[in-house]
Design a protein around this motif. Structure first.
Motif, mmCIF file in Angstrom:
data_model
loop_
_atom_site.group_PDB
_atom_site.id
_atom_site.type_symbol
_atom_site.label_atom_id
_atom_site.label_comp_id
_atom_site.label_asym_id
_atom_site.label_seq_id
_atom_site.Cartn_x
_atom_site.Cartn_y
_atom_site.Cartn_z
ATOM 1 N N SER A 361 0.998 -1.245 0.054
ATOM 2 C CA SER A 361 0.077 0.130 0.056
ATOM 3 C C SER A 361 0.796 1.212 0.142
ATOM 4 O O SER A 361 0.592 2.286 -0.603
ATOM 5 N N LEU A 362 2.101 1.245 0.843
ATOM 6 C CA LEU A 362 2.969 2.550 0.659
ATOM 7 C C LEU A 362 3.441 2.430 -0.642
ATOM 8 O O LEU A 362 3.875 3.619 -0.965
ATOM 9 N N LEU A 363 3.841 1.522 -1.425
ATOM 10 C CA LEU A 363 4.166 1.637 -2.940
ATOM 11 C C LEU A 363 3.324 2.366 -3.703
ATOM 12 O O LEU A 363 3.667 3.179 -4.373
ATOM 13 N N GLU A 364 2.071 2.064 -3.473
ATOM 14 C CA GLU A 364 1.001 2.770 -4.104
ATOM 15 C C GLU A 364 0.830 3.853 -3.766
ATOM 16 O O GLU A 364 0.532 4.794 -4.663
ATOM 17 N N ALA A 365 1.275 4.393 -2.686
ATOM 18 C CA ALA A 365 1.025 5.787 -2.031
ATOM 19 C C ALA A 365 2.186 6.635 -2.763
ATOM 20 O O ALA A 365 1.957 7.824 -2.965
ATOM 21 N N VAL A 366 3.378 6.025 -2.914
ATOM 22 C CA VAL A 366 4.449 6.731 -3.666
ATOM 23 C C VAL A 366 4.089 7.075 -4.981
ATOM 24 O O VAL A 366 4.382 8.108 -5.573
ATOM 25 N N GLN A 367 3.397 6.042 -5.908
ATOM 26 C CA GLN A 367 3.067 6.376 -7.079
ATOM 27 C C GLN A 367 1.812 7.581 -7.115
ATOM 28 O O GLN A 367 1.954 8.314 -8.260
ATOM 29 N N GLU A 368 1.081 7.585 -6.194
ATOM 30 C CA GLU A 368 0.102 8.448 -5.952
ATOM 31 C C GLU A 368 0.585 9.716 -5.802
ATOM 32 O O GLU A 368 0.141 10.921 -6.548
ATOM 33 N N ALA A 369 1.742 9.993 -5.135
ATOM 34 C CA ALA A 369 2.210 11.120 -4.868
ATOM 35 C C ALA A 369 3.019 11.928 -6.089
ATOM 36 O O ALA A 369 2.910 12.810 -6.385
ATOM 37 N N ARG A 370 3.534 10.834 -6.673
ATOM 38 C CA ARG A 370 4.260 11.231 -8.106
ATOM 39 C C ARG A 370 2.970 11.799 -9.034
ATOM 40 O O ARG A 370 3.399 12.910 -9.750
ATOM 41 N N GLU A 371 1.911 11.172 -9.143
ATOM 42 C CA GLU A 371 0.939 11.672 -10.078
ATOM 43 C C GLU A 371 0.391 13.060 -9.595
ATOM 44 O O GLU A 371 0.087 13.916 -10.325
ATOM 45 N N ARG A 372 0.397 13.237 -8.144
ATOM 46 C CA ARG A 372 -0.183 14.403 -7.502
ATOM 47 C C ARG A 372 0.802 15.379 -7.894
ATOM 48 O O ARG A 372 0.193 16.367 -8.442
ATOM 49 N N ILE A 373 1.917 15.210 -7.777
ATOM 50 C CA ILE A 373 2.942 16.416 -8.222
ATOM 51 C C ILE A 373 2.797 16.869 -9.779
ATOM 52 O O ILE A 373 2.817 17.934 -10.036
ATOM 53 N N ALA A 374 2.807 15.690 -10.670
ATOM 54 C CA ALA A 374 2.887 15.743 -12.005
ATOM 55 C C ALA A 374 1.419 16.605 -12.404
ATOM 56 O O ALA A 374 1.309 17.331 -13.344
ATOM 57 N N GLY A 375 0.462 16.483 -11.446
ATOM 58 C CA GLY A 375 -0.806 17.206 -11.673
ATOM 59 C C GLY A 375 -0.957 18.339 -11.063
ATOM 60 O O GLY A 375 -2.129 18.911 -10.975
ATOM 61 N N ASN A 376 0.219 18.892 -10.793
ATOM 62 C CA ASN A 376 0.106 20.368 -10.235
ATOM 63 C C ASN A 376 -0.465 20.568 -8.648
ATOM 64 O O ASN A 376 -0.712 21.582 -8.071
ATOM 65 N N VAL A 377 -0.443 19.518 -8.171
ATOM 66 C CA VAL A 377 -0.830 19.534 -6.677
ATOM 67 C C VAL A 377 0.405 20.247 -5.761
ATOM 68 O O VAL A 377 1.508 19.747 -6.244
ATOM 69 N N PRO A 378 0.224 21.105 -5.053
ATOM 70 C CA PRO A 378 1.578 21.730 -4.409
ATOM 71 C C PRO A 378 2.588 20.460 -3.735
ATOM 72 O O PRO A 378 1.999 19.655 -3.221
ATOM 73 N N PRO A 379 3.815 20.608 -4.261
ATOM 74 C CA PRO A 379 4.595 19.733 -3.741
ATOM 75 C C PRO A 379 4.757 19.293 -2.550
ATOM 76 O O PRO A 379 4.930 17.965 -1.744
ATOM 77 N N LEU A 380 4.945 20.630 -1.562
ATOM 78 C CA LEU A 380 4.900 20.097 -0.181
ATOM 79 C C LEU A 380 3.683 19.313 0.581
ATOM 80 O O LEU A 380 3.909 18.317 1.361
ATOM 81 N N LEU A 381 2.417 19.676 0.067
ATOM 82 C CA LEU A 381 1.349 19.073 0.538
ATOM 83 C C LEU A 381 1.417 17.440 0.111
ATOM 84 O O LEU A 381 1.244 16.539 0.845
ATOM 85 N N ALA A 382 1.833 17.104 -1.307
ATOM 86 C CA ALA A 382 1.865 15.648 -1.687
ATOM 87 C C ALA A 382 3.126 15.068 -0.908
ATOM 88 O O ALA A 382 2.637 13.774 -0.505
ATOM 89 N N VAL A 383 4.146 15.488 -0.706
ATOM 90 C CA VAL A 383 5.170 14.978 0.006
ATOM 91 C C VAL A 383 4.688 14.766 1.713
ATOM 92 O O VAL A 383 5.246 13.580 2.134
ATOM 93 N N GLU A 384 4.098 15.789 2.203
ATOM 94 C CA GLU A 384 3.809 15.608 3.588
ATOM 95 C C GLU A 384 2.848 14.367 3.784
ATOM 96 O O GLU A 384 2.956 13.603 4.674
ATOM 97 N N ALA A 385 1.922 14.434 2.593
ATOM 98 C CA ALA A 385 0.922 13.282 3.008
ATOM 99 C C ALA A 385 1.573 11.977 2.832
ATOM 100 O O ALA A 385 1.334 10.933 3.524
ATOM 101 N N LEU A 386 2.531 11.833 1.824
ATOM 102 C CA LEU A 386 3.041 10.442 1.604
ATOM 103 C C LEU A 386 3.960 10.157 2.971
ATOM 104 O O LEU A 386 4.120 8.905 3.356
ATOM 105 N N LEU A 387 4.861 10.980 3.393
ATOM 106 C CA LEU A 387 6.008 10.653 4.378
ATOM 107 C C LEU A 387 5.090 10.435 5.635
ATOM 108 O O LEU A 387 5.410 9.864 6.664
ATOM 109 N N THR A 388 4.031 11.128 5.786
ATOM 110 C CA THR A 388 3.147 10.757 7.073
ATOM 111 C C THR A 388 2.567 9.608 7.269
ATOM 112 O O THR A 388 2.463 8.856 8.042
ATOM 113 N N ARG A 389 2.282 9.031 5.969
ATOM 114 C CA ARG A 389 1.577 7.539 5.888
ATOM 115 C C ARG A 389 2.656 6.673 6.007
ATOM 116 O O ARG A 389 2.541 5.803 6.931
ATOM 117 N N ILE A 390 3.692 6.903 5.678
ATOM 118 C CA ILE A 390 4.777 6.066 5.894
ATOM 119 C C ILE A 390 5.374 6.162 7.374
ATOM 120 O O ILE A 390 5.552 4.894 7.949
#
Length: 395
Positions: A361-390
């Motif tokens: 599930s964490l591997l899927e979360a990493v891919q989701e974070a990559r897609e969010r950043i590519a889709g113009n989600v603010p990078p800090l929000l995307a990375v915070e969400a991922l690292l918090t989950r990990i």
């Protein structure tokens, strides 16, 4: 008869490896290019070269361009046509690369105009578009007519991660060549042969880069790059709470921004200096009639920085993905060789404390974070969400 760079006759060079020396781990693709360029081959006038980042798409395109221009038709790598094509100075080989968010319509229009001209010295007019996936739908429309009906001597080469990254109308008119991820051993051999990297460092760098040739070179030659990757892996596996995750995300985005800004500023200074020289301005005072062009250079620099921040963060996320994949490999007992051998102890510990289901599930979360950043989600929000989950999963 071959003519060398001094203009004197020489002997034809052997065809292998020639221009293909730096295209490693792509035997099937090279064979396809060779067949097409051979006297009895079928040379398409539009090519789509796809493959994962770092697989050597642009390197393969440049090598193919050189082979098409080769004085002997073999891709000898030593004649004037081969060497100037590979160096980017051949008058009939045009390469477009961008480090901005997208390739502008104006650039493509200029390419289309170039494509209509007959070759000046070579046998073909070759146009290579790196990162063709960065063209918008409107830009694809500008290109379409030239791809459909190019002049007889024109050859287009578009490079992209996958065929789906281009408009259907474009990819349906191109001959597809798909590159694979080269093995660590062949990447390490390239670093040793081409760049003089010591054997152990070359192998460690190639393994850490997971087949990405440019990244492997960075790890092998940039001081501290490989050590920083190891430290990032340790930080990732050591996260134990949301507070740590937020601080780690902030530090990561700040580093990415600083790295991107440094590079973007340097490129901006060089571009402005070139512009001022071409305009005959030596005192730095830009007349009103040229100020809009200077402002455009500044806007380009901002877009370049935005793209570079995304690229640096994506590099980190790919590293994080490899670490979690190593953890999953240990949990499933696959026996596969670890990518991140420098943190074997931490990987073993993480594998023992978690489960394969959670890691997947964490591997899927990493891919989701990559897609969010590519889709113009603010990078800090995307990375915070991922690292918090990990971090929460590793408590």
């Amino acid at each position: 008869m071959q003519t060398d760079l001094s203009g004197q006759p020489g002997q034809p060079a052997p065809s292998a490896p020639g221009v293909w020396a730096d295209v490693v781990g792509q035997d099937a693709a090279v064979a396809q290019f060779r067949r097409a360029a051979s006297p009895g081959g079928s040379l398409a006038q539009a090519w789509l070269i796809t493959g994962p980042p770092g697989s050597g798409r642009s390197t393969a395109a440049r090598a193919f361009a050189a082979m098409l221009q080769c004085d002997h038709g073999t891709g000898c790598g030593q004649c004037r046509a081969c060497r100037t094509s590979l160096a980017g100075t051949h008058p009939d080989v045009t390469v477009v690369a961008t480090d901005k968010l997208s390739i502008a319509k104006e650039e493509v229009r200029s390419l289309v105009m170039t494509a209509q001209r007959a070759p000046a010295t070579g046998r073909h007019r070759v146009l290579v578009v790196e990162d063709a996936d960065r063209m918008s739908a409107g830009t694809f429309n500008v290109l379409l007519k030239s791809i459909e009906e190019p002049p007889p001597a024109t050859v287009w080469m578009l490079c992209a991660p996958s065929a789906e990254d281009l408009a259907p109308t474009i990819r349906s008119r191109c001959r597809l060549v798909t590159l694979s991820v080269p093995g660590s051993d062949v990447v390490a051999e390239l670093l040793r042969r081409r760049d003089g990297v010591e054997e152990d460092l070359a192998l460690r760098s190639a393994r850490a880069a997971q087949g990405h040739i440019g990244l492997a070179l960075r790890y092998a030659t940039q001081e501290g790059a490989l050590a920083a990757r190891v430290e990032s892996a340790r930080t990732l596996l050591g996260l134990r709470g949301a507070g740590e995750a937020v601080l780690a995300a902030q530090a990561l985005v700040e580093r990415a921004t600083a790295e991107a800004k440094e590079h973007a500023d340097q490129v901006a200074l060089e571009e402005k200096a070139r512009f001022l020289r071409s305009a005959g301005i030596d005192d730095g005072k830009v007349p009103p009639s040229l100020r809009s062009q200077v402002r455009q250079l500044e806007e380009d620099a901002k877009r370049r920085q935005t793209r570079l921040v995304r690229d640096v963060l994506d590099r980190y996320l790919l590293d994080a993905h490899s670490v979690l994949r190593d953890v999953l490999s240990r949990q499933l007992g696959t026996g596969a060789e670890l990518v991140n051998v420098d943190v074997t102890g931490e990987i073993e510990q993480a594998a023992a404390q978690g489960t394969g289901r959670i890691t997947l599930s964490l591997l899927e979360a990493v891919q989701e974070a990559r897609e969010r950043i590519a889709g113009n989600v603010p990078p800090l929000l995307a990375v915070e969400a991922l690292l918090t989950r990990i971090a929460v999963s590793q408590r």
